[in-house]
Design a protein around this motif. Structure first.
Motif, PDB file in Angstrom:
ATOM      1  N   GLY A  38      19.878 -39.626 -87.741  1.00 44.18           N
ATOM      2  CA  GLY A  38      19.425 -38.956 -88.958  1.00 44.18           C
ATOM      3  C   GLY A  38      18.930 -37.548 -88.677  1.00 44.18           C
ATOM      4  O   GLY A  38      19.194 -36.624 -89.447  1.00 44.18           O
ATOM      5  N   ASP A  39      18.185 -37.402 -87.553  1.00 42.20           N
ATOM      6  CA  ASP A  39      17.704 -36.068 -87.174  1.00 42.20           C
ATOM      7  C   ASP A  39      18.872 -35.125 -86.910  1.00 42.20           C
ATOM      8  O   ASP A  39      18.876 -33.968 -87.358  1.00 42.20           O
ATOM      9  CB  ASP A  39      16.825 -36.166 -85.919  1.00 42.20           C
ATOM     10  CG  ASP A  39      15.546 -36.945 -86.173  1.00 42.20           C
ATOM     11  OD1 ASP A  39      15.082 -36.965 -87.324  1.00 42.20           O
ATOM     12  OD2 ASP A  39      15.021 -37.539 -85.208  1.00 42.20           O
ATOM     13  N   LYS A  40      19.849 -35.623 -86.149  1.00 46.97           N
ATOM     14  CA  LYS A  40      21.007 -34.793 -85.824  1.00 46.97           C
ATOM     15  C   LYS A  40      21.801 -34.429 -87.082  1.00 46.97           C
ATOM     16  O   LYS A  40      22.238 -33.288 -87.237  1.00 46.97           O
ATOM     17  CB  LYS A  40      21.907 -35.513 -84.822  1.00 46.97           C
ATOM     18  CG  LYS A  40      21.275 -35.691 -83.441  1.00 46.97           C
ATOM     19  CD  LYS A  40      22.221 -36.393 -82.497  1.00 46.97           C
ATOM     20  CE  LYS A  40      21.593 -36.537 -81.102  1.00 46.97           C
ATOM     21  NZ  LYS A  40      22.498 -37.234 -80.166  1.00 46.97           N
ATOM     22  N   ALA A  41      21.955 -35.405 -87.968  1.00 45.45           N
ATOM     23  CA  ALA A  41      22.687 -35.132 -89.215  1.00 45.45           C
ATOM     24  C   ALA A  41      21.952 -34.085 -90.046  1.00 45.45           C
ATOM     25  O   ALA A  41      22.573 -33.198 -90.642  1.00 45.45           O
ATOM     26  CB  ALA A  41      22.858 -36.421 -90.009  1.00 45.45           C
ATOM     27  N   GLY A  42      20.611 -34.190 -90.075  1.00 45.90           N
ATOM     28  CA  GLY A  42      19.827 -33.219 -90.815  1.00 45.90           C
ATOM     29  C   GLY A  42      19.954 -31.814 -90.243  1.00 45.90           C
ATOM     30  O   GLY A  42      20.076 -30.834 -90.989  1.00 45.90           O
ATOM     31  N   LEU A  43      19.933 -31.690 -88.913  1.00 48.92           N
ATOM     32  CA  LEU A  43      20.063 -30.384 -88.276  1.00 48.92           C
ATOM     33  C   LEU A  43      21.457 -29.788 -88.496  1.00 48.92           C
ATOM     34  O   LEU A  43      21.599 -28.588 -88.723  1.00 48.92           O
ATOM     35  CB  LEU A  43      19.764 -30.493 -86.783  1.00 48.92           C
ATOM     36  CG  LEU A  43      18.289 -30.676 -86.422  1.00 48.92           C
ATOM     37  CD1 LEU A  43      18.137 -30.983 -84.933  1.00 48.92           C
ATOM     38  CD2 LEU A  43      17.491 -29.435 -86.785  1.00 48.92           C
ATOM     39  N   ILE A  44      22.474 -30.649 -88.417  1.00 46.81           N
ATOM     40  CA  ILE A  44      23.842 -30.174 -88.663  1.00 46.81           C
ATOM     41  C   ILE A  44      23.985 -29.705 -90.106  1.00 46.81           C
ATOM     42  O   ILE A  44      24.594 -28.657 -90.384  1.00 46.81           O
ATOM     43  CB  ILE A  44      24.863 -31.286 -88.343  1.00 46.81           C
ATOM     44  CG1 ILE A  44      24.874 -31.574 -86.835  1.00 46.81           C
ATOM     45  CG2 ILE A  44      26.256 -30.890 -88.809  1.00 46.81           C
ATOM     46  CD1 ILE A  44      25.713 -32.765 -86.446  1.00 46.81           C
ATOM     47  N   THR A  98      17.890 -27.412 -80.501  1.00 46.67           N
ATOM     48  CA  THR A  98      17.156 -28.653 -80.766  1.00 46.67           C
ATOM     49  C   THR A  98      18.075 -29.855 -80.680  1.00 46.67           C
ATOM     50  O   THR A  98      17.685 -30.927 -80.207  1.00 46.67           O
ATOM     51  CB  THR A  98      16.496 -28.594 -82.158  1.00 46.67           C
ATOM     52  OG1 THR A  98      15.650 -27.440 -82.228  1.00 46.67           O
ATOM     53  CG2 THR A  98      15.667 -29.827 -82.419  1.00 46.67           C
ATOM     54  N   LEU A  99      19.332 -29.686 -81.107  1.00 50.63           N
ATOM     55  CA  LEU A  99      20.301 -30.782 -81.007  1.00 50.63           C
ATOM     56  C   LEU A  99      20.551 -31.188 -79.560  1.00 50.63           C
ATOM     57  O   LEU A  99      20.872 -32.343 -79.279  1.00 50.63           O
ATOM     58  CB  LEU A  99      21.633 -30.369 -81.660  1.00 50.63           C
ATOM     59  CG  LEU A  99      21.684 -30.397 -83.192  1.00 50.63           C
ATOM     60  CD1 LEU A  99      22.978 -29.776 -83.690  1.00 50.63           C
ATOM     61  CD2 LEU A  99      21.550 -31.831 -83.696  1.00 50.63           C
ATOM     62  N   SER A 100      20.403 -30.236 -78.654  1.00 48.64           N
ATOM     63  CA  SER A 100      20.607 -30.542 -77.232  1.00 48.64           C
ATOM     64  C   SER A 100      19.431 -31.302 -76.632  1.00 48.64           C
ATOM     65  O   SER A 100      19.501 -31.745 -75.488  1.00 48.64           O
ATOM     66  CB  SER A 100      20.850 -29.258 -76.439  1.00 48.64           C
ATOM     67  OG  SER A 100      19.683 -28.455 -76.420  1.00 48.64           O
ATOM     68  N   GLY A 101      18.349 -31.451 -77.409  1.00 49.47           N
ATOM     69  CA  GLY A 101      17.219 -32.253 -76.956  1.00 49.47           C
ATOM     70  C   GLY A 101      16.046 -31.459 -76.417  1.00 49.47           C
ATOM     71  O   GLY A 101      15.058 -32.039 -75.979  1.00 49.47           O
ATOM     72  N   ARG A 102      16.110 -30.146 -76.433  1.00 51.25           N
ATOM     73  CA  ARG A 102      15.013 -29.329 -75.920  1.00 51.25           C
ATOM     74  C   ARG A 102      14.536 -28.383 -77.016  1.00 51.25           C
ATOM     75  O   ARG A 102      15.277 -27.504 -77.454  1.00 51.25           O
ATOM     76  CB  ARG A 102      15.441 -28.536 -74.688  1.00 51.25           C
ATOM     77  CG  ARG A 102      14.284 -27.816 -74.002  1.00 51.25           C
ATOM     78  CD  ARG A 102      14.724 -27.167 -72.711  1.00 51.25           C
ATOM     79  NE  ARG A 102      13.614 -26.531 -72.020  1.00 51.25           N
ATOM     80  CZ  ARG A 102      12.794 -27.140 -71.178  1.00 51.25           C
ATOM     81  NH1 ARG A 102      12.961 -28.419 -70.931  1.00 51.25           N
ATOM     82  NH2 ARG A 102      11.809 -26.487 -70.586  1.00 51.25           N
ATOM     83  N   ILE A 103      13.287 -28.578 -77.434  1.00 50.88           N
ATOM     84  CA  ILE A 103      12.747 -27.787 -78.532  1.00 50.88           C
ATOM     85  C   ILE A 103      11.953 -26.604 -78.016  1.00 50.88           C
ATOM     86  O   ILE A 103      12.148 -25.467 -78.442  1.00 50.88           O
ATOM     87  CB  ILE A 103      11.863 -28.667 -79.441  1.00 50.88           C
ATOM     88  CG1 ILE A 103      12.678 -29.822 -80.030  1.00 50.88           C
ATOM     89  CG2 ILE A 103      11.249 -27.830 -80.556  1.00 50.88           C
ATOM     90  CD1 ILE A 103      11.852 -30.795 -80.843  1.00 50.88           C
TER      91      ILE A 103
END
Length: 209
Positions: free
Chosen positions: A16-22, A121-126
């Motif tokens: 869901g997080d990834k879909a939201g960022l995309i 952020t999608l790569s996992g590092r904020i």
């Protein structure tokens, strides 16, 4: 090892997080394209110099407005009005075009930085120095850029009033909203500080692992 794996799972982005960022990236690109298209249309309109609608802000002077029925008038306070100038000289069109160019550049930088931030952020590092730089670049560019756009739009408006009225009206004003810019600068500072602290804490945590 089990604790590290559990921590990695807790820190990982969900679908869901990834879909939201995309979706955010797609929406950002769409908004940027739409706003840039409007700016280009406005540049062409100003460059043509004929029948150009210009939003004018006044100092709240009282004017007589005709009523739709009865043939009378009513006194109203005039704050804004759109004036369509038959022709505009370069002293009016040039500031307007400059303002639109600055707006295009500001939109590209701000939206571009936010999309790059979302991709990171999608790569996992904020929290890292790159993301901190992206946040600060987007914030400062937006603050300065849109303030400059406002300045040149005021120049266009005042020049239009002078041209249309043959300098008969001098109540067009250069509007400044300091509270808005101060609030925006404060928010940008808070977000930038949060990313700096987050980056520092993350590097310290990684040094302990």
């Amino acid at each position: 090892m089990d604790v590290e794996q559990q921590g990695a799972k807790q820190g990982a982005l969900t679908r869901g997080d990834k879909a939201g960022l995309i979706a955010f990236c797609i929406a950002g690109a769409g908004i940027a394209a739409s706003m840039i298209g409007f700016c280009i249309h406005r540049i062409v309109e100003l460059g043509r110099g004929t029948d150009v609608p210009v939003l004018i802000e006044f100092a709240g002077d009282d004017v007589q407005a005709p009523l739709t029925t009865g043939g009378g008038t009513v006194t109203v306070g005039l704050d804004q009005a759109t004036i369509t100038a038959a022709t505009l000289p370069p002293i009016a069109t040039v500031p307007g075009i400059i303002g639109q160019v600055i707006q295009i550049l500001t939109i590209i930088v701000v939206i571009g930085c936010l999309i790059l931030l979302a991709q990171s952020t999608l790569s996992g590092r904020i929290f890292n120095r790159r993301n901190t730089a992206l946040v600060m670049t987007a914030g400062i560019t937006g603050l300065v850029g849109f303030a400059a756009v406002r300045f040149f739009e005021n120049m266009l408006a005042n020049a239009t009033v002078n041209v249309v009225t043959d300098n008969a009206i001098d109540n067009a004003v250069i509007t400044v909203e300091p509270f808005t810019f101060i609030l925006a600068a404060f928010i940008i500072s808070v977000i930038g500080t949060a990313f700096v602290v987050g980056d520092k804490l993350q590097r310290e945590t990684e040094g302990l692992v």
